[in-house]
Design an enzyme around this catalytic site. Structure first.
Site, PDB file in Angstrom:
ATOM      1  N   HIS A  22      -3.372   6.222   5.063  1.00  0.00           N
ATOM      2  CA  HIS A  22      -1.963   6.470   5.365  1.00  0.00           C
ATOM      3  C   HIS A  22      -1.580   7.881   4.918  1.00  0.00           C
ATOM      4  O   HIS A  22      -2.149   8.420   3.968  1.00  0.00           O
ATOM      5  CB  HIS A  22      -1.069   5.498   4.583  1.00  0.00           C
ATOM      6  CG  HIS A  22      -1.083   4.085   5.088  1.00  0.00           C
ATOM      7  ND1 HIS A  22      -1.752   3.694   6.219  1.00  0.00           N
ATOM      8  CD2 HIS A  22      -0.473   2.963   4.602  1.00  0.00           C
ATOM      9  CE1 HIS A  22      -1.560   2.387   6.406  1.00  0.00           C
ATOM     10  NE2 HIS A  22      -0.798   1.917   5.437  1.00  0.00           N
ATOM     11  N   CYS A  82       0.817  -1.226   0.000  1.00  0.00           N
ATOM     12  CA  CYS A  82       0.000   0.000   0.000  1.00  0.00           C
ATOM     13  C   CYS A  82       0.847   1.271   0.000  1.00  0.00           C
ATOM     14  O   CYS A  82       0.531   2.230  -0.717  1.00  0.00           O
ATOM     15  CB  CYS A  82      -0.933   0.001   1.219  1.00  0.00           C
ATOM     16  SG  CYS A  82      -0.113  -0.306   2.792  1.00  0.00           S
TER      17      CYS A  82
END
Lengths: 354, 354
Positions: B253, B139
């Site tokens: 994130h 990711c």
């Protein structure tokens, strides 16, 4: 440790004693068993007349306009200013005809060329000039430069990049309450709109709340770090590029630092350089978090790495420090210690001459 | 948007449908109104026999060992593997004699030279080789490289440094529960010892929990970013130095990125390059936090700055992205879209030849 050359502990005024930094300064004095009779406390109109506990003794909180009279009458040696910049300017003016040395935690005098900006590990020698006002740097600047000082001295640093994880307590008591209240609401499925910070702080990370310079996009905290670091390192061209961020942590700031070195180095060399007073090194691989550094005097350093693609010239460090202790109150008291030590040396020298 | 050249939507298997990534993949298919009859769900023994809601229809969760039979019987075009690496290897073996193309979200095949590692914005051309297995990157790698791709292509990037603020949901559902439970305990003055993470995650920040390489000090997440970025950029010497950190954020994130450019640039030029599909640019000076990017498909980018001391060659970016969408499920589905589009082109070409 009190300096053995000094017969009497100094008389100290704490201005802003009920704030986080002022209360921390008082606590550090208590840890050193500084005599309560040699401490004078001052507060904002909201606190005046109240008392603050010091080793079981209730110290009276006096109004700021009593400071000048007290300074002369009680021979106050040092005034630790733990308030905002306007209060610092006011206190400086009030003390202008006294012998009191000012150590200021605000940003009021940090860029004043007539005021030394001091991290004792780096430039305590400037205190030999007996300044009337000494400025304490920004908390992020202190922990950054104090951590890098041994590396800078031994190897040299060509550039510094840092990204911060700053605790909300850097924004004061109201910010701590906002974090707790918003966190509880979030867990309950509710929302409390932000008031201290511009964005929700609970379960979030966000740019430091200081004003953004529209020309550069830097926030005030980043600009402070750049300007103060250049002054303290006495290098107006110091390459330093900070990104300042708040995280939902109550206390102790963290910095992820990448430095370009002037010469190749190794993790072992850097660890050995950082094995010095004021720094606590984590074991390699051991976790290090801001909660470990909270309420500690030392700067905690871990995760020392060399970028394998850099020919051993690029290193990373992860540092955590209590920004209210080493980042503010402790550094101010260490400045006072250095001034006292200079005073004692001069007293000894003049005695020897006599 | 469904490709207009494709008459029938593909038949898709989701392996690990009850996990965060699998459930997200299902939700993205629902947002596209993918026909439920063309979706097959597989789960771990714990989930088998249960049902999962899809647009009000209850889809049956089947055991993994039914996948090979279904693949042939139901002509499954794509298997989206949203499970761990051992399960991915198992599913690949089960599907070895079928026509099903695998798109794997685990780390099992990411460094396999026979398996393309794809971020569609960067290297979708590798899909023209009709791979049987395609790997979805980590990711953090996806959001980093997808954000930098327009800059890399137009200006060139000499080096990348990044420090992350990674949401706990990257470690799965149990990590989310740990954050909530520990946070409530902390607010109540209690302590719940960590179990998912090695250190307390509530009101704290800490190094990514992946294993640390004792030789280099890098954690697994950092090593993945380096290795995968070099593969995807097809540059084994790519200069990239990451520091990976978890923060008490539930979802999305954040990365603080500093890049050295191959040529001088300006904030205006970089903003103009990043004004492209898949990226949402924040207004200059506007706050951008991971909570803004949660549950969004776009990578959000803000705080674009040029280091004034770098002769316009060093830039900073602040990027937030939902790591379960663009960082995993969405990227996998975008890979599927690209494969479908290739298939449609080939079908058209062969029809034209006929």
């Amino acid at each position: 440790m009190p300096n053995q050359n000094i017969p009497h502990p100094p008389t100290i005024a704490i201005v802003g004693v009920t704030g986080l930094v002022g209360a921390q300064a008082l606590q550090i004095l208590a840890e050193r068993n500084h005599p309560s009779a040699r401490i004078h406390c001052y507060g904002s109109p909201r606190s005046v007349g109240k008392h603050i506990d010091y080793q079981g003794i209730q110290l009276h909180i006096k109004p700021l306009d009593q400071l000048a009279t007290d300074a002369i009458k009680c021979s106050i040696d040092y005034a630790l200013l733990c308030a905002d910049a306007p209060t610092a300017v006011n206190a400086r003016d009030l003390l202008s005809h006294t012998q009191t040395t000012i150590i200021d935690n605000s940003s009021a005098f940090r860029l004043d060329p007539d005021v030394p900006l001091i991290i004792p590990e780096i430039n305590a020698h400037l205190l030999a000039l007996c300044p009337r006002v000494v400025a304490n740097p920004n908390c992020s600047t202190i922990m950054l430069l104090a951590a890098l000082a041994p590396i800078r001295q031994a190897i040299g640093i060509a550039s510094i990049q840092l990204t911060t994880y700053q605790a909300v307590s850097g924004a004061g008591k109201a910010a701590l309450a906002e974090l707790r209240n918003q966190s509880q609401a979030y867990l309950d499925g509710n929302t409390i709109p932000p008031s201290v910070f511009p964005t929700p702080c609970a379960f979030n990370v966000f740019e430091h709340e200081s004003p953004i310079d529209p020309a550069t996009g830097f926030n005030g905290e980043e600009t402070k770090i750049i300007q103060e670091s250049r002054r303290i390192c006495n290098d107006p061209n110091l390459q330093i590029f900070p990104t300042c961020v708040r995280v939902p942590v109550e206390r102790a700031h963290t910095q992820s630092i990448v430095i370009e070195l002037d010469a190749p180095s190794t993790v072992a060399q850097i660890r050995s350089l950082l094995d010095c007073p004021g720094i606590k090194l984590s074991d390699p691989g051991a976790p290090l978090t801001p909660r470990d550094a909270a309420n500690q005097n030392d700067i905690h350093i871990g995760r020392i790495r060399i970028d394998p693609a850099s020919h051993h010239r690029r290193a990373a460090l992860w540092i955590c420090a209590d920004q209210i202790r080493k980042g503010a109150a402790l550094n101010a008291i260490q400045i006072m210690d250095a001034l006292q030590s200079d005073k004692a040396s001069r007293a000894q020298t003049s005695q020897a001459v006599v």
